[in-house]
Motif scaffolding. Structure first.
Motif, PDB file in Angstrom:
ATOM      1  N   ASP A 154       0.804  -1.222   0.000  1.00  8.42           N
ATOM      2  CA  ASP A 154       0.000   0.000   0.000  1.00  8.42           C
ATOM      3  C   ASP A 154       0.840   1.276   0.000  1.00  8.42           C
ATOM      4  O   ASP A 154       0.521   2.239  -0.683  1.00  8.42           O
TER       5      ASP A 154
ATOM      6  N   GLU B  80     -11.955  -3.284  -1.923  1.00  4.34           N
ATOM      7  CA  GLU B  80     -11.569  -2.533  -0.728  1.00  4.34           C
ATOM      8  C   GLU B  80     -10.565  -1.422  -1.025  1.00  4.34           C
ATOM      9  O   GLU B  80      -9.601  -1.610  -1.754  1.00  4.34           O
ATOM     10  N   GLU B  81     -10.806  -0.250  -0.448  1.00  3.65           N
ATOM     11  CA  GLU B  81      -9.855   0.857  -0.577  1.00  3.65           C
ATOM     12  C   GLU B  81      -8.624   0.598   0.301  1.00  3.65           C
ATOM     13  O   GLU B  81      -8.734  -0.053   1.327  1.00  3.65           O
ATOM     14  N   PRO B  82      -7.482   1.158  -0.072  1.00  2.00           N
ATOM     15  CA  PRO B  82      -7.222   1.882  -1.317  1.00  2.00           C
ATOM     16  C   PRO B  82      -7.191   0.947  -2.518  1.00  2.00           C
ATOM     17  O   PRO B  82      -6.754  -0.193  -2.415  1.00  2.00           O
ATOM     18  N   TYR B  83      -7.664   1.473  -3.664  1.00  2.09           N
ATOM     19  CA  TYR B  83      -7.763   0.651  -4.875  1.00  2.09           C
ATOM     20  C   TYR B  83      -6.417   0.646  -5.585  1.00  2.09           C
ATOM     21  O   TYR B  83      -6.154   1.490  -6.438  1.00  2.09           O
ATOM     22  N   ASN B  84      -5.576  -0.289  -5.227  1.00  2.00           N
ATOM     23  CA  ASN B  84      -4.216  -0.319  -5.765  1.00  2.00           C
ATOM     24  C   ASN B  84      -4.009  -1.379  -6.841  1.00  2.00           C
ATOM     25  O   ASN B  84      -2.918  -1.474  -7.399  1.00  2.00           O
TER      26      ASN B  84
END
Length: 389
Positions: free
Chosen positions: A138, A174-178
């Protein structure tokens, strides 16, 4: 190194086993986290083994525990190749009070290792452990490419809590959208609903059927070259290759193919984490452990043979080829050093695109030949469409 305090040492029985090994074996050369000496000095270490004894989010979990002793014994008694790569075994992360505790420990440990430019080879446990491995990135890179070697897509029911057959759904939602790209290698159609197959297409994710991979294993190479995380489900391997409890399907990858796949993962300059999951010990356990040890061996062999060939600022180390497909100009690049190919993905300046670091996409020579015959490469098309979303 505070974030490595989640680790328990390699069991004494396994450490004692190394005493009887030949001096030339991996077990005599690898640095080991022991009860007596603690975590070894990781200076110069490039690859570490990391066990995670967590399987509570397996959909078939019935309270059973397991250990990785036999895998370690099988790996330690192998002889290394002509490697300069230094190895360490950091021991195990035990089950936390909750599964989330285990996830946190794994996430922090993987994150710390990746920051140190050390590649963790994570042995588990249920494949939902891929989720904390993904979350470990992240704060390291903005977008992540994940490759799953599996018979299933593992999208699952996106509304339900995370399980080993639905962790990808959690990664997507789910955030963050990586997550930039997700690719499945070796999937078998009859294990996946048509809705999931359609969803993979809708999201422009990549999927390679078992038959495709078995017919041409080199398809895997460009996919791996663009991956940050590789997660292997041992259930993707055919039943005849593994032990009793490990048998899932008469069809699947054979031992040679799965080792070739982990070697491609090792050769990739971007792969910085490998996970091998769904290990289920049984009384006739030896053959699975030997296969896993050989998968790890080939991954290390690949890492040891990495070649940096992406300095496209230097015109002397690559060739550029330009083709026209349906009025779309496609730019290909071929490394003179390795012979590997890339295709350029154009920026769409009018939108806030995700591809700031993905302007060159690994591809095959065949993609260039297809483009010369007015056929748009599928990898390019999907990456381009994701850029438009």
């Amino acid at each position: 190194m505070a974030d490595l305090n989640f680790l328990a040492p390699v069991p004494d029985a396994v450490v004692a086993y190394t005493e009887v090994l030949s001096p030339q074996t991996i077990g005599k050369k690898i640095k080991i986290h022991t009860k007596e000496h603690g975590i070894p000095d990781l200076e110069g270490v490039e690859i570490v083994l990391l066990g995670v004894l967590e399987n509570r989010n397996d959909v078939n979990y019935i309270g059973e525990d397991f250990n990785l002793n036999e895998i370690r014994n099988a790996f330690y008694k192998l002889f290394p190749g002509s490697w300069s790569t230094k190895l360490a075994d950091l021991g195990d992360i035990y089950k936390g009070e909750t599964v989330e505790d285990t996830y946190y420990a794994l996430k922090e440990t993987v994150s710390e290792l990746v920051k140190l430019k050390i590649i963790p080879v994570v042995l588990g446990g249920s494949q939902d452990l891929t989720y904390p491995m993904y979350r470990a990135f992240d704060k390291i890179i903005p977008m992540v490419n994940l490759v799953n070697v599996d018979r299933n897509f593992d999208l699952g029911d996106l509304t339900q809590p995370i399980k080993n057959d639905s962790f990808v759904g959690k990664i997507i939602l789910e955030e963050p959208y990586n997550l930039f790209n997700y690719a499945t290698i070796g999937y078998q159609t009859y294990f996946n609903s048509q809705e999931q197959i359609d969803l993979m297409e809708t999201l422009y994710f990549e999927a390679y059927r078992l038959g495709q991979v078995s017919n041409d294993i080199t398809l895997v190479e460009p996919v791996m070259r663009d991956a940050n995380i590789v997660s292997v489900d041992l259930g993707s391997i055919k039943a005849s290759e593994v032990s009793l409890n490990q048998k899932v399907s008469p069809n699947g990858l054979d031992g040679k193919e799965i080792c070739a796949i982990t070697r491609y993962a090792g050769i990739s300059n971007k792969v910085s984490t490998l996970g091998i999951f769904e290990y289920k010990p049984s009384k006739d356990d030896e053959i699975t452990c030997i296969l896993i040890s050989q998968m790890i061996w080939y991954f290390i062999e690949g890492v040891n043979n990495r070649v940096e060939d992406t300095d496209f600022k230097d015109e002397h180390i690559y060739q550029k080829f330009i083709t026209l497909v349906d009025s779309q100009e496609l730019n290909f690049y071929k490394s003179i050093k390795t012979g590997r190919w890339w295709i350029e993905i154009p920026f769409l300046n009018e939108i806030n695109n995700k591809l700031k670091r993905h302007t060159l996409l690994p591809c095959m020579h065949q993609d260039y030949l297809d483009a010369c015959n007015n056929k748009i490469p599928q990898r390019w098309f999907k990456a381009y469409q994701k850029n438009c979303v």
